[in-house]
Design an enzyme around this catalytic site. Structure first.
Site, mmCIF file in Angstrom:
data_model
loop_
_atom_site.group_PDB
_atom_site.id
_atom_site.type_symbol
_atom_site.label_atom_id
_atom_site.label_comp_id
_atom_site.label_asym_id
_atom_site.label_seq_id
_atom_site.Cartn_x
_atom_site.Cartn_y
_atom_site.Cartn_z
ATOM 1 C CG LEU A 169 5.238 1.917 -5.348
ATOM 2 C CD1 LEU A 169 6.180 2.991 -4.861
ATOM 3 C CD2 LEU A 169 5.613 1.462 -6.748
ATOM 4 N N PRO A 170 5.044 -2.424 -4.032
ATOM 5 C CG PRO A 170 6.634 -3.756 -5.110
ATOM 6 C CD PRO A 170 5.962 -2.420 -5.178
ATOM 7 C CE LYS A 179 4.988 -5.912 1.734
ATOM 8 N NZ LYS A 179 3.870 -4.935 1.736
ATOM 9 C CB THR A 212 0.802 -3.359 2.887
ATOM 10 O OG1 THR A 212 -0.488 -3.535 2.303
ATOM 11 C CG2 THR A 212 0.761 -3.822 4.340
ATOM 12 C CE LYS A 259 -3.638 -4.963 3.060
ATOM 13 N NZ LYS A 259 -2.983 -4.408 1.862
#
Length: 310
Positions: free
Chosen positions: A84-85, A259, A115, A190
């Site tokens: 998911l974003p 983000k 992330t 990440k």
């Protein structure tokens, strides 16, 4: 034998032979679509769910199964993969009242490929453990191209036991798969990667601005940099986009690196770290977000450099 160990044993063995496991995937976006394509093409028993019904129907036409909700998918499969974003969407879907973990079964493995911040990964692991399930934070790198090609880097945090059970799916989607350590280690790795993506993208854009100013062809410069100390993955990736000035509506939109750098900034502040280059990159992306360029390619930061150079 623990509840989870027993479940792993039961899932791996059926009358002395290997049982075909089922996997569910939630989120068929820029990255998720390529990932499910590889899972399906490489023989996974796959069930999918996403908000766009036409995407589910397209996967059913190709041989996958469809779910009617996150809860429905979770109840049907042995392993749940989620991509998911953003942090809010991930938390809502994983930790919500009728989300993945609320519907988890004992022994089930739940994997977050998004992330997010380290606290979210730890919250998910704690909630999954309370259900007798297991959680892996397993963010990915390689972009939509890597997702489509099945060559993603997958950096994983969690137990070795859960990693072993999920690895067959990771191998269908990625080429470099590494257990980084306990819960949160995959997410941390990440964020380290994204710090470099953000900073290197700005550095590459400054180099390309200098090339343009000096009448050096951007692609020719990038080719030479590729065999020089100044080269980087972001130089290679961003050069053709920059040369064509093909910035709008990208599969690597600026809002995502913004983000990620925001998460990194919060982590650095909490740990008392001075990350000045990351902070500067974040400020530049913030300015572009304020300009309404959320969907611009990350390499479009060149436009801001050009504006500030006038």
């Amino acid at each position: 034998m623990s509840i989870f160990s027993s479940a792993v044993h039961n899932q791996r063995s059926l009358s002395g032979s290997s049982q075909i496991m089922s996997v569910g995937f939630v989120g068929l976006g820029y990255m998720g679509q390529g990932m499910v394509d590889n899972l399906l093409e490489k023989g996974a028993d796959l069930t999918v769910f996403t908000r766009t019904q036409s995407k589910i129907e397209a996967m059913i036409d190709r041989g996958a199964k469809g779910a009617t909700s996150v809860a429905d998918l979770t109840q049907k499969v042995d392993t749940v993969l989620v991509c998911l974003p953003d942090v809010k969407t991930s938390r809502d879907l994983l930790l919500g009242d009728d989300g993945v973990i609320a519907n988890a079964k004992a022994g089930q493995v739940i994997v977050d490929h998004g992330t997010v911040d380290i606290a979210t990964s730890r919250d998910c692991a704690k909630a999954a453990e309370a259900k007798g399930a297991h959680f892996l934070d397993a963010p990915i790198s390689g972009g939509p191209g890597g997702a489509a090609a099945g060559t993603l880097s997958i950096m994983v945090g969690g137990s070795e036991e859960a990693f072993e059970l999920a690895q067959e799916y990771f191998a269908k989607m990625g080429a470099t798969i590494k257990l980084m350590g306990p819960t949160g280690a995959g997410t941390a790795m990440k964020l380290i990667n994204q710090l470099l993506v953000g900073v290197h993208t700005v550095a590459a854009a400054e180099a390309f601005a200098l090339a343009n100013s000096a009448n050096v062809d951007v692609q020719v410069a990038a080719d030479l940099l590729g065999v020089s100390w100044g080269g980087s993955t972001m130089v290679e990736r961003n050069a053709p986009i920059t040369a064509a000035r093909d910035f709008p509506d990208s599969a690597a939109p600026l809002r995502l690196i913004y983000k990620d750098l925001g998460i990194i900034g919060q982590l650095a502040e909490g740990d008392g770290l001075s990350l000045e280059m990351a902070s500067k990159a974040l400020e530049m992306y913030q300015t572009m977000m304020d300009q309404g360029k959320n969907e611009h390619d990350i390499s479009g930061v060149l436009e801001l450099i050009e504006e500030r150079s006038k």
